[in-house]
Design a protein around this motif. Sequence first.
Motif, PDB file in Angstrom:
ATOM      1  N   LYS A 175      48.068  31.492  23.665  1.00  0.00           N
ATOM      2  CA  LYS A 175      48.734  31.165  24.932  1.00  0.00           C
ATOM      3  C   LYS A 175      48.985  32.438  25.742  1.00  0.00           C
ATOM      4  CE  LYS A 175      52.778  28.763  26.753  1.00  0.00           C
ATOM      5  NZ  LYS A 175      54.014  28.044  26.435  1.00  0.00           N
ATOM      6  N   ALA A 176      49.434  33.515  25.077  1.00  0.00           N
ATOM      7  CA  ALA A 176      49.695  34.778  25.767  1.00  0.00           C
ATOM      8  C   ALA A 176      48.398  35.380  26.310  1.00  0.00           C
ATOM      9  CB  ALA A 176      50.384  35.759  24.825  1.00  0.00           C
ATOM     10  N   VAL A 177      47.338  35.311  25.531  1.00  0.00           N
ATOM     11  CA  VAL A 177      46.054  35.873  25.964  1.00  0.00           C
ATOM     12  C   VAL A 177      45.490  35.094  27.147  1.00  0.00           C
ATOM     13  CG1 VAL A 177      43.646  36.206  25.252  1.00  0.00           C
ATOM     14  CG2 VAL A 177      45.505  36.920  23.752  1.00  0.00           C
ATOM     15  N   ARG A 178      45.636  33.776  27.116  1.00  0.00           N
ATOM     16  CA  ARG A 178      45.155  32.974  28.245  1.00  0.00           C
ATOM     17  C   ARG A 178      45.944  33.283  29.511  1.00  0.00           C
ATOM     18  NH1 ARG A 178      44.018  27.195  25.206  1.00  0.00           N
ATOM     19  NH2 ARG A 178      41.917  27.729  24.530  1.00  0.00           N
ATOM     20  N   LYS A 179      47.250  33.485  29.367  1.00  0.00           N
ATOM     21  CA  LYS A 179      48.075  33.829  30.529  1.00  0.00           C
ATOM     22  C   LYS A 179      47.649  35.182  31.089  1.00  0.00           C
ATOM     23  CE  LYS A 179      52.844  34.406  32.036  1.00  0.00           C
ATOM     24  NZ  LYS A 179      54.252  34.383  31.656  1.00  0.00           N
ATOM     25  N   GLU A 180      47.421  36.161  30.209  1.00  0.00           N
ATOM     26  CA  GLU A 180      46.982  37.483  30.660  1.00  0.00           C
ATOM     27  C   GLU A 180      45.605  37.394  31.322  1.00  0.00           C
ATOM     28  OE1 GLU A 180      46.279  42.035  28.995  1.00  0.00           O
ATOM     29  OE2 GLU A 180      46.544  40.410  27.567  1.00  0.00           O
ATOM     30  N   ASN A 181      44.730  36.567  30.772  1.00  0.00           N
ATOM     31  CA  ASN A 181      43.398  36.396  31.343  1.00  0.00           C
ATOM     32  C   ASN A 181      43.482  35.833  32.762  1.00  0.00           C
ATOM     33  OD1 ASN A 181      40.515  36.426  31.157  1.00  0.00           O
ATOM     34  ND2 ASN A 181      40.583  34.213  30.925  1.00  0.00           N
ATOM     35  N   THR A 182      44.374  34.885  32.971  1.00  0.00           N
ATOM     36  CA  THR A 182      44.574  34.315  34.301  1.00  0.00           C
ATOM     37  C   THR A 182      45.069  35.378  35.269  1.00  0.00           C
ATOM     38  OG1 THR A 182      45.036  32.145  33.363  1.00  0.00           O
ATOM     39  CG2 THR A 182      45.820  32.543  35.599  1.00  0.00           C
ATOM     40  N   THR A 183      46.017  36.186  34.816  1.00  0.00           N
ATOM     41  CA  THR A 183      46.555  37.264  35.650  1.00  0.00           C
ATOM     42  C   THR A 183      45.459  38.266  36.012  1.00  0.00           C
ATOM     43  OG1 THR A 183      48.733  37.032  34.637  1.00  0.00           O
ATOM     44  CG2 THR A 183      48.270  39.117  35.755  1.00  0.00           C
ATOM     45  N   LEU A 184      44.674  38.652  35.028  1.00  0.00           N
ATOM     46  CA  LEU A 184      43.605  39.618  35.277  1.00  0.00           C
ATOM     47  C   LEU A 184      42.535  39.047  36.220  1.00  0.00           C
ATOM     48  CD1 LEU A 184      43.188  41.078  31.689  1.00  0.00           C
ATOM     49  CD2 LEU A 184      44.190  42.221  33.677  1.00  0.00           C
ATOM     50  N   ALA A 185      42.221  37.780  36.075  1.00  0.00           N
ATOM     51  CA  ALA A 185      41.240  37.159  36.969  1.00  0.00           C
ATOM     52  C   ALA A 185      41.761  37.137  38.401  1.00  0.00           C
ATOM     53  CB  ALA A 185      40.921  35.740  36.492  1.00  0.00           C
ATOM     54  N   THR A 186      43.047  36.856  38.566  1.00  0.00           N
ATOM     55  CA  THR A 186      43.652  36.861  39.901  1.00  0.00           C
ATOM     56  C   THR A 186      43.612  38.258  40.503  1.00  0.00           C
ATOM     57  OG1 THR A 186      45.100  35.027  39.296  1.00  0.00           O
ATOM     58  CG2 THR A 186      45.757  36.354  41.198  1.00  0.00           C
TER      59      THR A 186
ATOM     60  N   ARG B 299      41.538  40.643  39.768  1.00  0.00           N
ATOM     61  CA  ARG B 299      40.135  40.949  40.071  1.00  0.00           C
ATOM     62  C   ARG B 299      39.726  40.335  41.397  1.00  0.00           C
ATOM     63  NH1 ARG B 299      36.794  37.470  36.804  1.00  0.00           N
ATOM     64  NH2 ARG B 299      37.294  36.119  38.565  1.00  0.00           N
ATOM     65  N   ASP B 300      40.104  39.081  41.609  1.00  0.00           N
ATOM     66  CA  ASP B 300      39.749  38.405  42.850  1.00  0.00           C
ATOM     67  C   ASP B 300      40.386  39.087  44.059  1.00  0.00           C
ATOM     68  OD1 ASP B 300      38.315  36.630  41.302  1.00  0.00           O
ATOM     69  OD2 ASP B 300      39.833  35.037  41.399  1.00  0.00           O
TER      70      ASP B 300
ATOM     71  N   THR C 207      38.313  40.932  47.139  1.00  0.00           N
ATOM     72  CA  THR C 207      38.557  40.589  48.540  1.00  0.00           C
ATOM     73  C   THR C 207      38.947  41.829  49.334  1.00  0.00           C
ATOM     74  OG1 THR C 207      39.260  38.368  47.901  1.00  0.00           O
ATOM     75  CG2 THR C 207      39.924  39.135  50.086  1.00  0.00           C
ATOM     76  N   ALA C 208      39.822  42.649  48.771  1.00  0.00           N
ATOM     77  CA  ALA C 208      40.243  43.872  49.453  1.00  0.00           C
ATOM     78  C   ALA C 208      39.061  44.808  49.662  1.00  0.00           C
ATOM     79  CB  ALA C 208      41.339  44.560  48.650  1.00  0.00           C
ATOM     80  N   THR C 209      38.208  44.912  48.671  1.00  0.00           N
ATOM     81  CA  THR C 209      37.032  45.773  48.786  1.00  0.00           C
ATOM     82  C   THR C 209      36.132  45.305  49.920  1.00  0.00           C
ATOM     83  OG1 THR C 209      37.103  46.285  46.430  1.00  0.00           O
ATOM     84  CG2 THR C 209      35.015  46.647  47.553  1.00  0.00           C
ATOM     85  N   LYS C 210      35.919  43.999  50.009  1.00  0.00           N
ATOM     86  CA  LYS C 210      35.085  43.461  51.087  1.00  0.00           C
ATOM     87  C   LYS C 210      35.711  43.741  52.451  1.00  0.00           C
ATOM     88  CE  LYS C 210      33.129  39.738  48.331  1.00  0.00           C
ATOM     89  NZ  LYS C 210      33.134  38.283  48.087  1.00  0.00           N
ATOM     90  N   LEU C 211      37.027  43.574  52.559  1.00  0.00           N
ATOM     91  CA  LEU C 211      37.700  43.817  53.835  1.00  0.00           C
ATOM     92  C   LEU C 211      37.612  45.276  54.245  1.00  0.00           C
ATOM     93  CD1 LEU C 211      40.889  41.595  53.422  1.00  0.00           C
ATOM     94  CD2 LEU C 211      38.957  41.205  54.950  1.00  0.00           C
ATOM     95  N   PHE C 212      37.872  46.192  53.303  1.00  0.00           N
ATOM     96  CA  PHE C 212      37.803  47.615  53.621  1.00  0.00           C
ATOM     97  C   PHE C 212      36.378  48.038  53.933  1.00  0.00           C
ATOM     98  CE2 PHE C 212      41.907  47.892  51.244  1.00  0.00           C
ATOM     99  CZ  PHE C 212      42.667  48.383  52.296  1.00  0.00           C
TER     100      PHE C 212
END
Length: 52
Positions: free
Chosen positions: A23-34, A36-37, A41-46
């Motif tokens: 459960k903790a690893v899945r939560k961290e994975n979700t955070t990391l995916a967010t 990354r996204d 997006t910031a890279t594309k804007l800059f």
Amino acid sequence: MSEATKTREELEAGTAALRTELKAVRKENTTLATERDIQQTATKLFASGMTW
């Protein structure tokens, strides 16, 4: 202690610990995916705003 000699309670405790860790690893994975996204997006804007 081998797997064959572990009691039911020990096996259930191990399973519960693994579920908690999963459960903790899945939560961290979700955070990391967010994160990354957001970075993508910031890279594309800059990059689109740069005129060298």
